[in-house]
Design a protein around this motif. Structure first.
Motif, mmCIF file in Angstrom:
data_model
loop_
_atom_site.group_PDB
_atom_site.id
_atom_site.type_symbol
_atom_site.label_atom_id
_atom_site.label_comp_id
_atom_site.label_asym_id
_atom_site.label_seq_id
_atom_site.Cartn_x
_atom_site.Cartn_y
_atom_site.Cartn_z
ATOM 1 N N TYR A 236 21.010 -1.044 -44.705
ATOM 2 C CA TYR A 236 21.472 -0.995 -46.095
ATOM 3 C C TYR A 236 22.986 -0.819 -46.089
ATOM 4 N N LEU A 237 23.673 -1.656 -46.830
ATOM 5 C CA LEU A 237 25.132 -1.660 -46.808
ATOM 6 C C LEU A 237 25.713 -0.787 -47.909
ATOM 7 N N LEU A 238 26.512 0.203 -47.517
ATOM 8 C CA LEU A 238 27.272 1.022 -48.457
ATOM 9 C C LEU A 238 28.628 0.363 -48.650
ATOM 10 N N SER A 239 28.919 -0.009 -49.883
ATOM 11 C CA SER A 239 30.124 -0.814 -50.128
ATOM 12 C C SER A 239 30.566 -0.677 -51.567
ATOM 13 N N PHE A 240 31.804 -1.134 -51.821
ATOM 14 C CA PHE A 240 32.268 -1.289 -53.199
ATOM 15 C C PHE A 240 31.462 -2.383 -53.886
ATOM 16 N N ASP A 241 31.346 -2.266 -55.201
ATOM 17 C CA ASP A 241 30.738 -3.322 -56.003
ATOM 18 C C ASP A 241 31.640 -4.562 -56.015
ATOM 19 N N LYS A 242 31.049 -5.707 -56.237
ATOM 20 C CA LYS A 242 31.732 -6.990 -56.463
ATOM 21 C C LYS A 242 32.358 -7.594 -55.205
ATOM 22 N N LEU A 243 32.031 -7.059 -54.029
ATOM 23 C CA LEU A 243 32.542 -7.655 -52.788
ATOM 24 C C LEU A 243 31.536 -8.630 -52.176
ATOM 25 N N VAL A 244 30.264 -8.450 -52.503
ATOM 26 C CA VAL A 244 29.196 -9.285 -51.962
ATOM 27 C C VAL A 244 28.506 -9.994 -53.121
ATOM 28 N N ASP A 245 28.114 -11.234 -52.910
ATOM 29 C CA ASP A 245 27.408 -12.002 -53.933
ATOM 30 C C ASP A 245 26.016 -11.408 -54.149
ATOM 31 N N THR A 246 25.830 -10.776 -55.305
ATOM 32 C CA THR A 246 24.522 -10.226 -55.667
ATOM 33 C C THR A 246 24.020 -10.851 -56.969
ATOM 34 N N SER A 247 24.493 -12.044 -57.247
ATOM 35 C CA SER A 247 24.082 -12.740 -58.466
ATOM 36 C C SER A 247 22.623 -13.167 -58.358
ATOM 37 N N PRO A 248 21.963 -13.441 -59.489
ATOM 38 C CA PRO A 248 20.582 -13.926 -59.459
ATOM 39 C C PRO A 248 20.461 -15.161 -58.566
ATOM 40 N N GLY A 249 19.504 -15.143 -57.675
ATOM 41 C CA GLY A 249 19.333 -16.261 -56.750
ATOM 42 C C GLY A 249 19.959 -16.011 -55.392
ATOM 43 N N SER A 250 20.803 -14.976 -55.285
ATOM 44 C CA SER A 250 21.444 -14.675 -54.001
ATOM 45 C C SER A 250 20.484 -13.981 -53.035
ATOM 46 N N GLY A 251 19.440 -13.383 -53.585
ATOM 47 C CA GLY A 251 18.507 -12.633 -52.753
ATOM 48 C C GLY A 251 18.959 -11.218 -52.466
ATOM 49 N N MET A 252 20.135 -10.828 -52.989
ATOM 50 C CA MET A 252 20.687 -9.501 -52.751
ATOM 51 C C MET A 252 20.947 -8.789 -54.078
ATOM 52 N N VAL A 253 20.944 -7.449 -54.043
ATOM 53 C CA VAL A 253 21.251 -6.665 -55.240
ATOM 54 C C VAL A 253 22.235 -5.561 -54.882
ATOM 55 N N PHE A 254 22.921 -5.059 -55.904
ATOM 56 C CA PHE A 254 23.802 -3.902 -55.766
ATOM 57 C C PHE A 254 23.269 -2.806 -56.672
ATOM 58 N N ARG A 255 23.132 -1.621 -56.107
ATOM 59 C CA ARG A 255 22.704 -0.468 -56.890
ATOM 60 C C ARG A 255 23.709 0.658 -56.691
ATOM 61 N N PRO A 256 24.270 1.185 -57.782
ATOM 62 C CA PRO A 256 25.306 2.227 -57.655
ATOM 63 C C PRO A 256 24.726 3.530 -57.118
ATOM 64 N N LEU A 257 25.606 4.307 -56.494
ATOM 65 C CA LEU A 257 25.209 5.619 -56.018
ATOM 66 C C LEU A 257 25.146 6.605 -57.180
ATOM 67 N N THR A 258 24.290 7.599 -57.051
ATOM 68 C CA THR A 258 24.240 8.694 -58.011
ATOM 69 C C THR A 258 24.206 10.013 -57.246
ATOM 70 N N PRO A 259 25.061 11.000 -57.578
ATOM 71 C CA PRO A 259 26.083 10.895 -58.621
ATOM 72 C C PRO A 259 27.090 9.783 -58.324
#
Length: 293
Positions: A236-259
């Motif tokens: 699982y990749l810990l990263s800033f948002d918007k650096l990896v293509d996570t658009s629909p169809g990419s097969g990948m998602v971004f989920r923010p950390l909490t807190p």
């Protein structure tokens, strides 16, 4: 030790062949051989091991190559700066960049700046904080972009307009992808990918006393490369948002950390540094654009 001799040395180190190096330098082979021999005598060290059809750097040669590259780069930069003193249409700008979607702000500024100075030439170096800061300290870069608070005793800085949000990039078919946000509890026991800098600074600040429960599977300097490993379900990749293509169809998602975990981005330059004319103009423009004095 002359710059010309160092250029000769670097050419031989690059080509690993005296004949090819002489041809690229437009000098005779005896002239080049004599220069390298004189350099070895001056330093009192053997710089190359010679074989039938090639030559290789010795350990001392590798050391000199690293130093010579910096010295020659600095000499070239000084020459370019003086040549551009009376050139109001352009010059050379040297930048070292961290990875962030906010680099788009910088790209827009360069595009706008180039309209005013059409002969602008910009040179981009990428790397982590230690890599680009070292080049800045040596005078090889005019500005660097850092994803951590700069040392105010050494540097001046401008804060970028927005912040970068940390999260987890992973394949959309994993159970964890169903969650809206990811906590420390969710990551315990999972193989994680992250940059060394992010792991030691930002993630450590976020996880606090539970940092020891997290498992770093592998560290990456480039987020894109790490995303390929994550896509293969290796971690699982810990990263800033918007650096990896996570658009629909990419097969990948971004989920923010909490807190929520956010990082500021800074444009940094050396304190008391005398900037080249083009760098000075660029700094003036970007200060105005970022709304800072």
């Amino acid at each position: 030790m002359e710059l010309r001799t160092l250029r000769y040395f670097l050419a031989v180190a690059r080509d690993e062949n005296m004949t090819r190096a002489a041809e690229s330098l437009h000098v005779t082979q005896p002239t080049l051989s004599k220069a390298i021999k004189s350099l070895e005598e001056e330093l009192g060290q053997k710089l190359f091991t010679r074989k039938a059809f090639s030559i290789k750097l010795t350990d001392e040669g590798f050391l000199l190559r690293n130093r010579a590259e910096d010295l020659v780069s600095m000499a070239d930069k000084i020459e370019e700066e003086f040549l551009s003193l009376d050139d109001i249409t352009g010059g050379d700008l040297y930048l070292g960049l961290a990875e962030s979607y906010q680099i788009s702000f910088l790209a827009k500024e360069i595009n706008s700046f180039k309209q005013l100075y059409p002969d602008l030439r910009y040179h981009i170096t990428s790397g982590d904080t230690s890599q680009v800061a070292e080049k800045l300290d040596k005078g090889l870069l005019d500005f660097v972009v850092l994803a951590e608070i700069p040392d105010t005793s050494k540097y001046e800085s401008l804060l970028f307009p927005e912040t970068d949000t940390w999260g987890v990039v992973m394949p959309a078919d994993l159970p964890l992808a169903e969650k809206a946000a990811i906590s420390v509890d969710d990551l315990v026991g999972l193989p994680l990918f992250c940059s060394d800098q992010g792991w030691k600074n930002d993630i450590s600040r976020w996880a606090k006393d539970r940092m020891d429960e997290l498992q770093l599977e592998g560290s990456f300097g480039l987020v894109y490369n790490a995303s390929l490993f994550a896509k293969e379900h290796l971690g699982y990749l810990l990263s800033f948002d918007k650096l990896v293509d996570t658009s629909p169809g990419s097969g990948m998602v971004f989920r923010p950390l909490t807190p929520k975990l956010e990082t500021n981005l800074y444009l940094v330059w050396k304190k008391y540094q005398i900037l080249s004319p083009i760098a000075e103009r660029f700094l003036k423009q970007i200060k105005k654009s970022f709304g800072q004095k």
